[in-house]
Motif scaffolding. Sequence first.
Motif, mmCIF file in Angstrom:
data_model
loop_
_atom_site.group_PDB
_atom_site.id
_atom_site.type_symbol
_atom_site.label_atom_id
_atom_site.label_comp_id
_atom_site.label_asym_id
_atom_site.label_seq_id
_atom_site.Cartn_x
_atom_site.Cartn_y
_atom_site.Cartn_z
ATOM 1 N N LYS A 1 10.965 3.604 -0.140
ATOM 2 C CA LYS A 1 10.384 4.749 -0.031
ATOM 3 C C LYS A 1 9.596 5.354 -1.330
ATOM 4 O O LYS A 1 8.678 6.364 -1.077
ATOM 5 C CB LYS A 1 11.808 5.793 0.122
ATOM 6 C CG LYS A 1 12.573 5.421 1.794
ATOM 7 C CD LYS A 1 13.347 6.376 1.974
ATOM 8 C CE LYS A 1 14.225 5.990 3.301
ATOM 9 N NZ LYS A 1 15.302 6.900 3.453
ATOM 10 N N ILE B 1 7.053 4.743 -4.797
ATOM 11 C CA ILE B 1 6.357 3.766 -5.579
ATOM 12 C C ILE B 1 7.042 3.520 -6.884
ATOM 13 O O ILE B 1 7.384 4.338 -7.476
ATOM 14 C CB ILE B 1 4.959 4.167 -5.610
ATOM 15 C CG1 ILE B 1 4.032 4.612 -4.304
ATOM 16 C CG2 ILE B 1 4.381 3.281 -6.754
ATOM 17 C CD1 ILE B 1 2.828 5.140 -4.619
ATOM 18 N N TYR C 1 6.889 -1.112 -4.149
ATOM 19 C CA TYR C 1 7.826 -0.130 -3.864
ATOM 20 C C TYR C 1 9.359 -0.363 -4.466
ATOM 21 O O TYR C 1 9.587 -1.430 -4.720
ATOM 22 C CB TYR C 1 8.080 0.336 -2.235
ATOM 23 C CG TYR C 1 6.737 0.635 -1.844
ATOM 24 C CD1 TYR C 1 6.641 2.172 -1.764
ATOM 25 C CD2 TYR C 1 5.826 -0.012 -1.183
ATOM 26 C CE1 TYR C 1 5.194 2.495 -1.173
ATOM 27 C CE2 TYR C 1 4.693 0.475 -1.008
ATOM 28 C CZ TYR C 1 4.413 1.715 -0.600
ATOM 29 O OH TYR C 1 3.360 2.281 -0.146
ATOM 30 N N SER D 1 5.344 -4.679 -0.109
ATOM 31 C CA SER D 1 4.182 -4.388 -0.977
ATOM 32 C C SER D 1 3.046 -3.993 0.048
ATOM 33 O O SER D 1 3.111 -4.266 0.983
ATOM 34 C CB SER D 1 3.905 -5.411 -2.123
ATOM 35 O OG SER D 1 3.217 -6.409 -1.306
#
Length: 168
Positions: free
Chosen positions: A90, A92, A85, A60
């Motif tokens: 990769k 959000i 994530y 995070s």
Amino acid sequence: MPSRFIALTFALFLALPVALVAAAAVAQGTNVAFGGLKADTRLPVEVTSENLTVDQTDGSATFAGDVLVKQGEMRIEADSVRVEYDTTGKAIARLHASGGVLVVNATDAAQAESAVYTIASGEVVMTGNVLLTQGQATIRGAALVINLQTGTGRIEGGVTTTFTPGGN
């Protein structure tokens, strides 16, 4: 009929829908249109802040101090935003905003103590002293769930609303 009586009758007729909507909103939960809070959740998310802390153990990142999140015309302001994530690390998955949260887009604005924005679904869940402002109308409650993709939402928990007669 006296013109004063006709004018009063017409004014009451016009005020009736507002009174019915206000009465319905005082109930424990109410659906609300959020046309102004509709957003394209596929657009890039830009975050600015005073500080950034990255936690490699849980994948995070926490932005703190005058945080501003922008996605198209929508913006989220808060004291702190933790970015969570997805499993690939990769993309959000969620934004967890806390402290003086403000979500604004077009003509609508919503304030709360905290909010969680799930990017994939376009859902924003705001909690803690929620205040929604749409033009001159305000709605208060404990929680507000907004679907940014459809521009709809639901406010729950001690809902109170204020409308200004003759306002848009």
